[in-house]
Write a protein that holds these residues in place. Structure first.
Motif, mmCIF file in Angstrom:
data_model
loop_
_atom_site.group_PDB
_atom_site.id
_atom_site.type_symbol
_atom_site.label_atom_id
_atom_site.label_comp_id
_atom_site.label_asym_id
_atom_site.label_seq_id
_atom_site.Cartn_x
_atom_site.Cartn_y
_atom_site.Cartn_z
ATOM 1 N N ASN A 221 -0.439 12.700 10.582
ATOM 2 C CA ASN A 221 0.066 12.179 9.327
ATOM 3 C C ASN A 221 1.583 12.353 9.273
ATOM 4 N N ARG A 222 2.310 11.281 9.040
ATOM 5 C CA ARG A 222 3.771 11.324 9.055
ATOM 6 C C ARG A 222 4.323 12.212 7.950
ATOM 7 N N THR A 223 3.750 12.132 6.753
ATOM 8 C CA THR A 223 4.213 12.948 5.635
ATOM 9 C C THR A 223 4.006 14.424 5.928
ATOM 10 N N ALA A 224 2.844 14.740 6.495
ATOM 11 C CA ALA A 224 2.561 16.131 6.855
ATOM 12 C C ALA A 224 3.562 16.642 7.878
ATOM 13 N N ALA A 225 3.968 15.784 8.814
ATOM 14 C CA ALA A 225 4.935 16.180 9.837
ATOM 15 C C ALA A 225 6.272 16.541 9.209
ATOM 16 N N TYR A 226 6.652 15.784 8.169
ATOM 17 C CA TYR A 226 7.921 16.045 7.486
ATOM 18 C C TYR A 226 7.863 17.302 6.605
ATOM 19 N N ILE A 227 6.662 17.772 6.328
ATOM 20 C CA ILE A 227 6.504 18.996 5.528
ATOM 21 C C ILE A 227 6.332 20.211 6.435
ATOM 22 N N ILE A 228 5.407 20.096 7.374
ATOM 23 C CA ILE A 228 5.057 21.239 8.232
ATOM 24 C C ILE A 228 6.207 21.636 9.154
ATOM 25 N N THR A 229 6.797 20.661 9.837
ATOM 26 C CA THR A 229 7.833 20.976 10.831
ATOM 27 C C THR A 229 9.041 21.682 10.227
ATOM 28 N N PRO A 230 9.630 21.183 9.123
ATOM 29 C CA PRO A 230 10.784 21.889 8.548
ATOM 30 C C PRO A 230 10.453 23.290 8.038
ATOM 31 N N ILE A 231 9.238 23.469 7.502
ATOM 32 C CA ILE A 231 8.855 24.797 7.012
ATOM 33 C C ILE A 231 8.755 25.776 8.177
ATOM 34 N N VAL A 232 8.100 25.356 9.253
ATOM 35 C CA VAL A 232 8.000 26.217 10.434
ATOM 36 C C VAL A 232 9.389 26.481 11.005
ATOM 37 N N PHE A 233 10.214 25.446 11.046
ATOM 38 C CA PHE A 233 11.585 25.581 11.545
ATOM 39 C C PHE A 233 12.368 26.581 10.701
ATOM 40 N N GLY A 234 12.168 26.549 9.390
ATOM 41 C CA GLY A 234 12.840 27.504 8.516
ATOM 42 C C GLY A 234 12.348 28.921 8.728
ATOM 43 N N LEU A 235 11.049 29.071 8.916
ATOM 44 C CA LEU A 235 10.465 30.406 9.042
ATOM 45 C C LEU A 235 10.830 31.102 10.352
ATOM 46 N N ILE A 236 11.154 30.343 11.401
ATOM 47 C CA ILE A 236 11.539 31.014 12.655
ATOM 48 C C ILE A 236 12.918 31.661 12.524
ATOM 49 N N HIS A 237 13.681 31.251 11.504
ATOM 50 C CA HIS A 237 14.998 31.848 11.263
ATOM 51 C C HIS A 237 14.942 32.916 10.168
ATOM 52 N N PHE A 238 13.736 33.216 9.731
ATOM 53 C CA PHE A 238 13.520 34.181 8.651
ATOM 54 C C PHE A 238 13.342 35.579 9.239
ATOM 55 N N ASN A 239 13.962 36.568 8.628
ATOM 56 C CA ASN A 239 13.819 37.947 9.071
ATOM 57 C C ASN A 239 12.555 38.552 8.464
ATOM 58 N N TRP A 240 11.495 38.623 9.251
ATOM 59 C CA TRP A 240 10.207 39.074 8.726
ATOM 60 C C TRP A 240 10.200 40.554 8.368
ATOM 61 N N GLU A 241 11.129 41.320 8.910
ATOM 62 C CA GLU A 241 11.222 42.735 8.539
ATOM 63 C C GLU A 241 11.602 42.897 7.074
ATOM 64 N N CYS A 255 16.603 33.267 -0.265
ATOM 65 C CA CYS A 255 17.656 32.383 -0.771
ATOM 66 C C CYS A 255 18.274 31.555 0.355
ATOM 67 N N ASN A 256 18.219 32.069 1.576
ATOM 68 C CA ASN A 256 18.769 31.347 2.717
ATOM 69 C C ASN A 256 17.772 30.373 3.337
ATOM 70 N N LEU A 257 16.499 30.519 2.995
ATOM 71 C CA LEU A 257 15.448 29.704 3.605
ATOM 72 C C LEU A 257 15.597 28.202 3.344
ATOM 73 N N PRO A 258 15.944 27.759 2.110
ATOM 74 C CA PRO A 258 16.073 26.314 1.859
ATOM 75 C C PRO A 258 17.076 25.627 2.782
ATOM 76 N N ASP A 259 18.121 26.330 3.157
ATOM 77 C CA ASP A 259 19.141 25.771 4.043
ATOM 78 C C ASP A 259 18.515 25.331 5.359
ATOM 79 N N TYR A 260 17.683 26.195 5.947
ATOM 80 C CA TYR A 260 17.048 25.875 7.220
ATOM 81 C C TYR A 260 15.982 24.787 7.064
ATOM 82 N N ILE A 261 15.253 24.802 5.956
ATOM 83 C CA ILE A 261 14.219 23.793 5.733
ATOM 84 C C ILE A 261 14.834 22.406 5.596
ATOM 85 N N VAL A 262 15.911 22.300 4.835
ATOM 86 C CA VAL A 262 16.593 21.006 4.684
ATOM 87 C C VAL A 262 17.124 20.538 6.033
ATOM 88 N N ALA A 263 17.686 21.457 6.814
ATOM 89 C CA ALA A 263 18.160 21.106 8.156
ATOM 90 C C ALA A 263 17.000 20.582 9.001
#
Length: 301
Positions: A221-241, A255-263
């Motif tokens: 699903n194209r819409t799902a791709a535009y949702i799932i991929t940016p969220i995963v992309f944002g979370l890999i830059h998230f400090n889980w600690e 607060c920094n997460l939206p920046d990566y998701i939009v990217a």
């Protein structure tokens, strides 16, 4: 709902091929299942949805595993030298010494990330072996490379706007752990940092998250791709600690997460419209410019 995980059987020549292709690679017959849709027009043809999935898993898990192993061997070497100089030191003192040593020597992080990225890129290209020629060929379309360069500046502009909005909402927001580490490494080892985080890293991430995850989920699903991929992309830059630390550290990371998701959304859009050359160029330009500016600001402060 029509998905594209199956092989397409050509009714004219009998060949089986990737169902996201517009034409049969053997006889050229149009793939009528696409119904004229162009959402796969610029996708890198990997020949198999499993290959898309393997690219994603290799880029995601491979980097974490390799980074952990390289870090482990670096720590083992540190422990051996530390214990030789401080016989009888307890675990708490050893742990504190390692943390202090790591923070005082940004080259360690640069070495760990650099080796991990190089190994991951080699593995990704190995998985993508039959598509390497197509990957390189995408850069011969100078129009897409040019659009990618402008797109990278667009991502940077979006980041600035998002940062301004976040500052209005939470004035004491600072760069997250990922960005702070990159700036420190760039400040001390500019050339090497730009090669690793400005060139090799973005290419690895584009193969992982655009050729891999985005292409795989778009088959469903194209819409799902535009949702799932940016969220995963944002979370890999998230400090889980920060989840265990909590408080301001966690809030700052969120607060920094939206920046990566939009990217991630923009890079996915560039990939769909201009192919790998477009999204990879955008990612490289964004990282090179952002790192250079941040490093120079840090050097002058």
């Amino acid at each position: 709902m029509n998905t594209f995980f199956h092989k397409k059987h050509c009714s004219d020549c009998g060949a089986n091929y990737d169902s996201t292709r517009f034409n049969c690679p053997k006889c050229g017959k149009e793939n009528e299942d696409l119904g004229g849709r162009d959402i796969f027009q610029n996708d890198l043809q990997t020949g198999s949805p499993l290959r898309n999935l393997f690219l994603f898993l290799m880029g995601l898990a491979g980097f974490q595993i390799l980074g952990f192993l390289i870090s482990y061997f670096v720590q083992v070497d540190f422990v051996r030298n530390y214990m030789a100089a401080n016989p009888g030191a307890d675990t708490e003192a050893l742990s504190a010494a390692w943390v202090e040593h790591y923070k005082a020597n940004p080259g360690i992080g640069l070495f760990i990330n650099g080796v991990a990225y190089i190994l991951v890129l080699a593995c990704l290209l190995l998985i993508l072996w039959s598509g390497i020629k197509e990957l390189g060929k995408s850069f011969t379309k100078l129009k897409n490379v040019g659009y990618g360069a402008l797109g990278g500046l667009g991502v940077l502009a979006a980041s600035i706007v998002i940062g301004m909005i976040v500052k209005i909402i939470r004035p004491d927001t600072t760069a997250n752990e990922n960005q702070s580490g990159l700036v420190l490494m760039s400040k001390n080892y500019m050339v090497f940092a730009l090669i690793i985080f400005g060139l090799i890293g973005p290419i690895c991430e584009e193969i992982t998250y655009r050729v891999g995850l985005y292409s795989f989920t778009k088959r469903w699903n194209r819409t799902a791709a535009y949702i799932i991929t940016p969220i995963v992309f944002g979370l890999i830059h998230f400090n889980w600690e920060s989840l265990t630390i909590g408080g301001d550290t966690l809030v700052n990371e969120l607060c920094n997460l939206p920046d990566y998701i939009v990217a991630g959304i923009l890079f996915s859009y560039y990939y769909e419209k201009g192919g790998f050359a477009c999204s990879a160029t955008a990612h490289v330009v964004n990282n090179l410019v952002a790192l250079s500016i941040s490093a120079m600001q840090a050097s002058n402060s």
